[in-house]
Design a protein around this motif. Structure first.
Motif, PDB file in Angstrom:
ATOM      1  N   LEU A 178       0.832  -1.207   0.000  1.00 28.05           N
ATOM      2  CA  LEU A 178       0.000   0.000   0.000  1.00 28.05           C
ATOM      3  C   LEU A 178       0.867   1.258   0.000  1.00 28.05           C
ATOM      4  O   LEU A 178       0.594   2.212  -0.737  1.00 28.05           O
ATOM      5  CB  LEU A 178      -0.931  -0.018   1.208  1.00 28.05           C
ATOM      6  CG  LEU A 178      -2.140   0.888   1.152  1.00 28.05           C
ATOM      7  CD1 LEU A 178      -3.052   0.531  -0.016  1.00 28.05           C
ATOM      8  CD2 LEU A 178      -2.912   0.805   2.455  1.00 28.05           C
ATOM      9  N   LEU A 216      -8.473  -0.294  -2.002  1.00 31.36           N
ATOM     10  CA  LEU A 216      -7.757   0.049  -3.219  1.00 31.36           C
ATOM     11  C   LEU A 216      -8.643  -0.261  -4.414  1.00 31.36           C
ATOM     12  O   LEU A 216      -9.439  -1.197  -4.375  1.00 31.36           O
ATOM     13  CB  LEU A 216      -6.491  -0.816  -3.267  1.00 31.36           C
ATOM     14  CG  LEU A 216      -5.454  -0.605  -4.343  1.00 31.36           C
ATOM     15  CD1 LEU A 216      -4.806   0.761  -4.174  1.00 31.36           C
ATOM     16  CD2 LEU A 216      -4.399  -1.697  -4.259  1.00 31.36           C
ATOM     17  N   ILE A 228      -6.132   4.713  -3.775  1.00 30.63           N
ATOM     18  CA  ILE A 228      -6.254   4.288  -2.381  1.00 30.63           C
ATOM     19  C   ILE A 228      -7.430   5.022  -1.752  1.00 30.63           C
ATOM     20  O   ILE A 228      -7.627   6.212  -1.995  1.00 30.63           O
ATOM     21  CB  ILE A 228      -4.947   4.590  -1.627  1.00 30.63           C
ATOM     22  CG1 ILE A 228      -3.813   3.752  -2.199  1.00 30.63           C
ATOM     23  CG2 ILE A 228      -5.104   4.360  -0.126  1.00 30.63           C
ATOM     24  CD1 ILE A 228      -2.439   4.122  -1.697  1.00 30.63           C
ATOM     25  N   GLU A 280      -8.149  -4.694  -2.893  1.00 38.04           N
ATOM     26  CA  GLU A 280      -9.286  -4.299  -3.737  1.00 38.04           C
ATOM     27  C   GLU A 280     -10.576  -4.950  -3.262  1.00 38.04           C
ATOM     28  O   GLU A 280     -11.627  -4.296  -3.201  1.00 38.04           O
ATOM     29  CB  GLU A 280      -9.013  -4.644  -5.205  1.00 38.04           C
ATOM     30  CG  GLU A 280      -8.018  -3.712  -5.840  1.00 38.04           C
ATOM     31  CD  GLU A 280      -7.830  -3.959  -7.321  1.00 38.04           C
ATOM     32  OE1 GLU A 280      -7.706  -2.958  -8.055  1.00 38.04           O
ATOM     33  OE2 GLU A 280      -7.793  -5.139  -7.751  1.00 38.04           O
ATOM     34  N   TYR A 335      -3.635   3.084  -9.662  1.00 38.36           N
ATOM     35  CA  TYR A 335      -4.287   2.660  -8.433  1.00 38.36           C
ATOM     36  C   TYR A 335      -4.813   3.867  -7.675  1.00 38.36           C
ATOM     37  O   TYR A 335      -4.219   4.935  -7.690  1.00 38.36           O
ATOM     38  CB  TYR A 335      -3.303   1.879  -7.555  1.00 38.36           C
ATOM     39  CG  TYR A 335      -2.845   0.600  -8.214  1.00 38.36           C
ATOM     40  CD1 TYR A 335      -3.629  -0.539  -8.158  1.00 38.36           C
ATOM     41  CD2 TYR A 335      -1.641   0.543  -8.895  1.00 38.36           C
ATOM     42  CE1 TYR A 335      -3.227  -1.709  -8.772  1.00 38.36           C
ATOM     43  CE2 TYR A 335      -1.222  -0.623  -9.504  1.00 38.36           C
ATOM     44  CZ  TYR A 335      -2.026  -1.742  -9.446  1.00 38.36           C
ATOM     45  OH  TYR A 335      -1.624  -2.894 -10.055  1.00 38.36           O
TER      46      TYR A 335
END
Length: 127
Positions: free
Chosen positions: A21, A59, A72, A54, A70
């Motif tokens: 992350l 995400l 967050i 996800e 991506y």
């Protein structure tokens, strides 16, 4: 991504999910290969971690040609009861630093809370 850190053995304070992350927070367009190298994980492990993140809504990604971007969810609350109320943004604020701060942090660590600011001068005869 920046240079890859040296290998480490033994336990660590940060989980692989948090490392992935943080790597994505550093570069939302990072390739899985680059994330894996940075985090010292296999590409397959990074794919599983991204899938976990996800699936639980931490995400998401959009695809533009061959590039994933991506996103967050910074306000999403962390999963463990011990971190109840803490958000992804709070976690990332501890893990993600810009490159200038990283260099400074390794060469001049911040004093420990409660440590005497002059403790290092005592053994040298300086005051």
């Amino acid at each position: 991504m920046a240079e890859v850190p040296e290998a480490h053995s033994g336990w660590t304070f940060v989980t692989n999910h948090a490392r992935v992350l943080a790597a994505i927070a550093d570069n939302p367009n990072a390739r899985i290969r680059d994330i894996a190298a940075h985090c010292r994980l296999t590409e397959r492990a990074v794919q599983r971690i991204i899938s976990d993140l996800e699936q639980d809504g931490y995400l998401s990604h959009t695809r533009d040609g061959r590039t994933n971007t991506y996103r967050i969810e910074p306000e999403k609350v962390l999963r463990h009861p011990a971190e109840a109320g803490l958000t992804v943004a709070a976690l990332l604020s501890l893990l993600v630093q810009d490159e200038t701060d990283r260099g400074r942090a390794t060469s001049h660590p911040a004093p420990r809370p409660g440590a005497d600011a002059h403790a290092g001068a005592r053994g040298t005869g300086e005051q």
